[in-house]
Scaffold this active site. Structure first.
Site, PDB file in Angstrom:
ATOM      1  N   PHE A  39      34.896  34.118  33.354  1.00  0.00           N
ATOM      2  CA  PHE A  39      35.936  33.342  32.903  1.00  0.00           C
ATOM      3  C   PHE A  39      35.978  32.221  33.516  1.00  0.00           C
ATOM      4  O   PHE A  39      36.716  32.353  34.549  1.00  0.00           O
ATOM      5  CB  PHE A  39      37.154  34.380  32.729  1.00  0.00           C
ATOM      6  CG  PHE A  39      36.801  35.364  31.725  1.00  0.00           C
ATOM      7  CD1 PHE A  39      37.266  35.354  30.226  1.00  0.00           C
ATOM      8  CD2 PHE A  39      36.577  36.789  32.328  1.00  0.00           C
ATOM      9  CE1 PHE A  39      37.061  36.680  29.581  1.00  0.00           C
ATOM     10  CE2 PHE A  39      36.220  37.725  31.586  1.00  0.00           C
ATOM     11  CZ  PHE A  39      36.725  37.726  30.250  1.00  0.00           C
ATOM     12  N   ILE A  77      36.650  36.118  37.120  1.00  0.00           N
ATOM     13  CA  ILE A  77      37.266  34.798  36.792  1.00  0.00           C
ATOM     14  C   ILE A  77      37.364  33.967  37.978  1.00  0.00           C
ATOM     15  O   ILE A  77      37.501  34.179  39.024  1.00  0.00           O
ATOM     16  CB  ILE A  77      38.929  35.214  36.370  1.00  0.00           C
ATOM     17  CG1 ILE A  77      39.609  35.506  37.424  1.00  0.00           C
ATOM     18  CG2 ILE A  77      38.844  36.292  35.182  1.00  0.00           C
ATOM     19  CD1 ILE A  77      41.080  35.559  36.984  1.00  0.00           C
ATOM     20  N   CYS A  78      37.243  32.593  37.392  1.00  0.00           N
ATOM     21  CA  CYS A  78      37.064  31.648  38.476  1.00  0.00           C
ATOM     22  C   CYS A  78      38.268  31.575  39.355  1.00  0.00           C
ATOM     23  O   CYS A  78      39.265  31.321  38.688  1.00  0.00           O
ATOM     24  CB  CYS A  78      36.588  30.393  37.999  1.00  0.00           C
ATOM     25  SG  CYS A  78      36.566  28.897  38.987  1.00  0.00           S
ATOM     26  N   VAL A  79      38.283  31.798  40.463  1.00  0.00           N
ATOM     27  CA  VAL A  79      39.733  31.656  41.406  1.00  0.00           C
ATOM     28  C   VAL A  79      40.192  30.258  41.419  1.00  0.00           C
ATOM     29  O   VAL A  79      41.248  30.359  41.228  1.00  0.00           O
ATOM     30  CB  VAL A  79      39.277  32.098  42.703  1.00  0.00           C
ATOM     31  CG1 VAL A  79      38.279  31.181  43.595  1.00  0.00           C
ATOM     32  CG2 VAL A  79      40.397  32.272  43.526  1.00  0.00           C
ATOM     33  N   ALA A  82      41.924  30.040  37.943  1.00  0.00           N
ATOM     34  CA  ALA A  82      42.969  30.901  37.859  1.00  0.00           C
ATOM     35  C   ALA A  82      44.103  30.561  38.774  1.00  0.00           C
ATOM     36  O   ALA A  82      45.109  30.557  38.141  1.00  0.00           O
ATOM     37  CB  ALA A  82      42.469  32.187  38.174  1.00  0.00           C
TER      38      ALA A  82
END
EC number: 2.8.1.-
Length: 128
Positions: A39, A77-79, A82
């Site tokens: 994501f 998910i891309c930190v 996010a």
């Protein structure tokens, strides 16, 4: 065939995430392997445990969570994306001095390395 999916749209407001979820289900139903879903950008909103759809709408966030629980699909998910959008796990919440976290269980904060690895190890990467 081994697949990875990249989701760049939010859980609600566009068709991207919903189409990706339906595609993921179709892959599994046809006997393909779905190794991971990454994501990115607005797609990180799919991991927000505070999302509360109307009672007559499909709960896409919990749908992704079930996909992880039932089929072992990694939900990365891309930190960076996010954190910019207020999606944090307990570790990041503590590090940033926030009162709570809101990352749905089953999802993992990851770097772009997870996407690069999926690109190298899967036969196909499909972006929604």
């Amino acid at each position: 065939m081994r697949f990875a999916i990249v989701v760049t749209g939010p859980a609600y407001g566009t068709q991207q995430a919903s189409s990706a979820f339906q595609f993921a289900q179709a892959l599994i139903a046809e006997g393909h392997e779905l190794s991971s879903v990454f994501f990115y950008r607005e797609g990180v909103y799919n991991a927000n445990q505070l999302t509360s759809p109307a009672s007559d709408e499909f709960d896409l966030v919990r749908g992704w969570q079930q996909l992880n629980a039932q089929h072992g699909v990694a939900l990365n998910i891309c930190v960076a994306a996010a954190l910019r959008r207020g999606i944090v796990d307990e570790t990041e919440a503590g590090r940033l001095g926030l009162a709570s976290s809101n990352l749905q269980s089953g999802f993992t904060l990851s770097g772009l390395g997870a996407l690069a690895e999926a690109s190298l190890t899967c036969d196909r990467v499909v972006q929604f």
